[in-house]
Design an enzyme around this catalytic site. Structure first.
Site, PDB file in Angstrom:
ATOM      1  N   GLU A  40      61.594 118.593  15.398  1.00 27.35           N
ATOM      2  CA  GLU A  40      60.546 118.417  16.403  1.00 27.35           C
ATOM      3  C   GLU A  40      59.764 119.719  16.592  1.00 27.35           C
ATOM      4  O   GLU A  40      58.527 119.710  16.667  1.00 27.35           O
ATOM      5  CB  GLU A  40      61.187 117.990  17.721  1.00 27.35           C
ATOM      6  CG  GLU A  40      60.237 117.941  18.897  1.00 27.35           C
ATOM      7  CD  GLU A  40      60.979 118.035  20.217  1.00 27.35           C
ATOM      8  OE1 GLU A  40      60.347 118.442  21.217  1.00 27.35           O
ATOM      9  OE2 GLU A  40      62.194 117.739  20.253  1.00 27.35           O
ATOM     10  N   ASP A  44      55.835 119.913  15.738  1.00 26.65           N
ATOM     11  CA  ASP A  44      54.890 120.252  16.798  1.00 26.65           C
ATOM     12  C   ASP A  44      53.893 121.302  16.311  1.00 26.65           C
ATOM     13  O   ASP A  44      52.678 121.188  16.547  1.00 26.65           O
ATOM     14  CB  ASP A  44      55.662 120.756  18.023  1.00 26.65           C
ATOM     15  CG  ASP A  44      54.732 121.277  19.114  1.00 26.65           C
ATOM     16  OD1 ASP A  44      54.032 120.469  19.737  1.00 26.65           O
ATOM     17  OD2 ASP A  44      54.715 122.499  19.343  1.00 26.65           O
ATOM     18  N   ASP A 113      58.754 113.014  20.759  1.00 24.23           N
ATOM     19  CA  ASP A 113      59.574 113.988  20.036  1.00 24.23           C
ATOM     20  C   ASP A 113      59.911 113.473  18.634  1.00 24.23           C
ATOM     21  O   ASP A 113      59.925 114.241  17.664  1.00 24.23           O
ATOM     22  CB  ASP A 113      60.873 114.267  20.795  1.00 24.23           C
ATOM     23  CG  ASP A 113      60.635 115.048  22.083  1.00 24.23           C
ATOM     24  OD1 ASP A 113      59.521 115.559  22.281  1.00 24.23           O
ATOM     25  OD2 ASP A 113      61.589 115.134  22.898  1.00 24.23           O
ATOM     26  N   GLU A 116      56.953 113.954  16.222  1.00 22.67           N
ATOM     27  CA  GLU A 116      56.873 115.348  15.775  1.00 22.67           C
ATOM     28  C   GLU A 116      57.977 115.658  14.772  1.00 22.67           C
ATOM     29  O   GLU A 116      57.743 116.359  13.778  1.00 22.67           O
ATOM     30  CB  GLU A 116      56.960 116.284  16.977  1.00 22.67           C
ATOM     31  CG  GLU A 116      55.733 116.225  17.871  1.00 22.67           C
ATOM     32  CD  GLU A 116      55.832 117.108  19.092  1.00 22.67           C
ATOM     33  OE1 GLU A 116      54.788 117.490  19.634  1.00 22.67           O
ATOM     34  OE2 GLU A 116      56.974 117.422  19.524  1.00 22.67           O
TER      35      GLU A 116
END
Length: 229
Positions: A40, A44, A113, A116
């Protein structure tokens, strides 16, 4: 790779050379052992860069602040959760029994989440060019439809300016509850505005997000009384 994962891979447009990366990306920390938090973190960063570059190229005359607000709108948790629902990510998640019973597979924060994490997993599986292509594909219609009119100020700022322009008292925000463990908290915030006879409620994964939601709801109540904030 299971039949279910094969179908999911087709939906997201990437067939993993290393299926364990897909499994890891879909594993929530509540499941125990290895989970998707590190993926994640990686995803991101990739999403922010790819969307930032796409906006930079799409709007050559836009100012830094405008680009930042556009990117924030596209990469926020709500948008990522919308993508997750389009791909039916929730059905693929590995969750602990507690999260499963409480409907974690429907929760925005968990879905966001996971998206990502999937980007991070695709990057490790096939490299930056492929990861970038997936992000741009997933965001295709959103990038095409967004314009500089979408760079409006955040709800808290708009609410404050709305009230100031009418010489009214500023809003008051009150945190009424904080639930969950330190790394996965949910905040509930009340927004009190004197011009409204009831408070509005916001819920988010941070105090700021909860306040923004409460402010947005307050604006919706105020606008019929005084026009767009």
């Amino acid at each position: 790779m299971s039949t279910s994962h094969q179908a999911f891979s087709r939906r997201i447009g990437h067939s993993f050379r290393d299926p364990s990366l897909l499994e890891l990306a879909l594993t929530h920390r509540s499941y125990g052992g290895d989970n998707n938090e590190r993926l994640e973190f990686l995803g991101d960063s990739i999403v922010n860069f790819v969307i930032g570059e796409a906006l930079f190229q799409r709007f050559p005359q836009a100012r830094e602040g405008q680009l930042s607000r556009l990117r924030a709108r596209l990469v926020k948790g709500q948008t990522l959760a919308e993508l997750a629902r389009e791909f039916v990510v929730g059905e693929q998640l590995r969750l602990g029994s507690g999260e499963m019973k409480s409907g974690g597979f429907r929760r925005d924060s968990i879905l966001a989440d996971a998206v990502e994490a999937l980007i991070g997993a695709i990057y490790l599986d096939a490299g930056m060019d492929v990861a970038k292509a997936r992000v741009l594909s997933w965001y295709g219609t959103r990038l095409e439809s967004i314009d500089l009119q979408d760079t409006q100020k955040d709800p808290k700022t708009r609410l404050q300016e709305f009230l100031q322009s009418r010489q009214a008292a500023l809003p008051r925000y009150e945190v009424t509850s904080v639930e969950g463990e330190a790394h996965a908290q949910t905040f509930t915030v009340e927004c009190h505005v004197d011009m409204i006879d009831k408070f509005t409620l916001g819920v988010g994964t941070s105090r700021r997000h909860a306040e923004q939601e409460a402010a947005e709801k307050a604006l919706l109540l105020l606008e019929p009384k005084g026009g767009r904030a």
